[in-house]
Design an enzyme around this catalytic site. Sequence first.
Site, PDB file in Angstrom:
ATOM      1  N   ASP A  22       0.676  -1.063   0.074  1.00 56.19           N
ATOM      2  CA  ASP A  22      -0.014  -0.070  -0.071  1.00 56.19           C
ATOM      3  C   ASP A  22       0.717   1.137   0.061  1.00 56.19           C
ATOM      4  OD1 ASP A  22      -2.291   1.791   0.729  1.00 56.19           O
ATOM      5  OD2 ASP A  22      -3.282   0.050   0.943  1.00 56.19           O
ATOM      6  N   HIS A  32      -3.780   6.294   3.107  1.00 55.16           N
ATOM      7  CA  HIS A  32      -4.397   5.080   2.716  1.00 55.16           C
ATOM      8  C   HIS A  32      -3.914   4.076   3.081  1.00 55.16           C
ATOM      9  CE1 HIS A  32      -5.513   1.999  -0.327  1.00 55.16           C
ATOM     10  NE2 HIS A  32      -6.565   2.765  -0.578  1.00 55.16           N
ATOM     11  N   SER A  73     -11.028  -0.131  -1.889  1.00 52.08           N
ATOM     12  CA  SER A  73      -9.753  -0.279  -0.945  1.00 52.08           C
ATOM     13  C   SER A  73      -9.924  -0.378   0.705  1.00 52.08           C
ATOM     14  CB  SER A  73      -8.962   1.151  -1.236  1.00 52.08           C
ATOM     15  OG  SER A  73      -8.250   1.065  -2.248  1.00 52.08           O
TER      16      SER A  73
END
Length: 744
Positions: free
Chosen positions: A154, A210, A524
Amino acid sequence: MSTVFKALSLCVLAVCCFFLGSSHASEVSSHGDEGPQQVYIVYMGHQHEPSELLAGGFSAAKAAHHGLLNKVLDDGSDAMDRIIYSYTRSINGFAARLTEEEKRKLSSKEGVVSVFPSRTYHLQTTRSWDFLGFPETAPRSLPTEAEVIVGMIDTGVWPDSPSFSDEGFGPPPSRWKGVCHNFTCNNKIIGARAYRRGYTTLSAVDTAGHGTHTASTVGGRVVEGVDLGGLAAGSARGAVPGARLAVYKVCWDDFCRSEDMLAAFDDAVADGVDLISFSIGGKLPAPYFEDAPAIGAFHAMRRRVLTSAAAGNSALDGGRVDNVAPWMLSVAASSTDRRLVGKLVLGNGKTIVGASVNIFPDLKKAPLVLPMNINGSCKPELLAGQSYRGKILLCASGSDGTGPLAAGAAGAVIVSGAHDVAFLLPLPALTISTDQFTKIMAYFNKTRNPVGTIRSTETAFDSKAPIVASFSSRGPNLISPGILKPDLSAPGIDILAAWTPLSPVSGNLKDNRFAPYSIISGTSMACPHATGVAAYIKSFHPDWSPAMIMSALITTATPMDPSRNPGGGELVYGAGQLNPSRAHDPGLVYDAREDDYVRMLCAEGYNSTQLRAVTGSDATACHAAATSGSGSAADLNYPTMAHLAKPGKNFTVHFPRTVTNVGAPGSVYTAKIAGLGPYIRVAVKPRRLAFSRLLQKVSFTVTVSGALPDANEFVSAAVVWSDGVRQVRSPIIVHTVDVEYTPK
């Protein structure tokens, strides 16, 4: 990876940018470096056991890569100057800058499976676990949960978040072989690496948010009293708070490159992770051995590591489910019963209800204005040089908030194709549908001085949940139509989880608000929910194969209502909504190993030469597949069954399946057909399966026949095996949704 990031302004999960009229975040582009050279990945399949180092610190594998490349270079350059990565730990291959002619020459060399251009991919919760019926008090296998290691590929992680405290943790499992490069690990985050176009000494600290968000959803510690500006208050926690995390940073700003991702897979598998969470994706899937995630996940599967991946956020662009390899779990995004509601109160007293994550105070009775361009667009370039200070901009064709903020607007009302998603923007704002915009314009056009009040976001209960997100990529599977993708759905709308202090809460660099937890949406966010439950299963069943874990997740999923999820039934949501409380005790599982996938690949047109390189076996795999009678993807021992039919044509398809008893010795299961739609017939033979011991395998065949009269139709059913306690559900879908596919 695929996320509807709240970071709209940067388009860092720019799916939301796409929703609001900007660029599409899930898109995969195949651009190379400047000049005639482009980055290609030369995939050579199986990596044999690591060899001793040669002179100069090269391994034998790396030396072989340099030797192979030097054979095709004819411009006086050296492989040392061209190779970006050599994959030598669990994958065999390298990434290098090549001309088209050099790529052609390499493609014909013995031992080369494929040569394909690097692509640029993009990134694609307190309440969510309660909504899934997975409370903090759920049964846990604490000693083995601490042995589970989840690899997060990620944007990195923010290590100082309380979600990643290692208080009470012992040292990492002794089998762990990973490292921490330029990063301070602890006994919770036990490994950290970063990759950027060949550079591997960078820090894995998350500057985007994220990766921190997804990691905390998988394995974050329980943190009480979490909220975002008073919204979504509760206890933040991951599915497996006791699990370890290993971080592999491959995404930077708004790009994630194939060569970096494959390097991360290569290391993660060799380091000793048990599962990989991969919330990254593209606009379209690619053939399996021309797709870095599929290659990485294949070699992970060979080492008994499951890859859980985002299904993609491209539904508003026609719908192209991504990460479709049958050895990967592909996860769609769906809603929970908590909605974040934004309201615009017009000067005439009427209220327009939309969606927002607006934690600003109420913006009261500000003038409503339209942007001064023909499209009613609020893109920054079209608002340049204009001032709307103190006004609420009515954005008819989309915005991520950057344009109105730069133009001095006090607020914005934005038309969005994804009005089921609440976006966090850098100014008071809400998103609405086209119909709602029409109502606003009716007031606007009849009023001399139109005004409006933008309220702070309110929380509302949604009794219709779960519903698949409008952005979530739909099937059919464009690579293997006989394999249903997505596999299942999980919460992916308005998810609260940990954040990094290095990124503003909205992701907009002109936003000066920062918070330790934030709310974003996307597949996600759905992916780490599934990864977390897979890790939960792994903690109870450490010896289960990736396919067995996938099967447990899929066959225990809660069926979803097709009337609330139009557009393709199981093609939209897979087997249904993730059900953590049932997944660790599924009763029966469908197992598949490397040989099973190889037989399927043979049936899909891959040849023995390619597959010998991939597997490292001298066996003629495709000959073995032919003699065993395997002839299509329908023969793969998959938990779901899919068939692409021709409109108006009769068909009969057989799905041979084998289940393994993981419930109780002496179990007897009886089959029933559930939810049978029109036009098809389903038969199961035998209808009764008797087991005398655990791990016993028994086979059966499902035969589906009929005819669908028209194009773009689908009919579904399910085979449900029950022992009176457990329900083992395998969805069936027959459809005529035949989408033209052009590989990217």
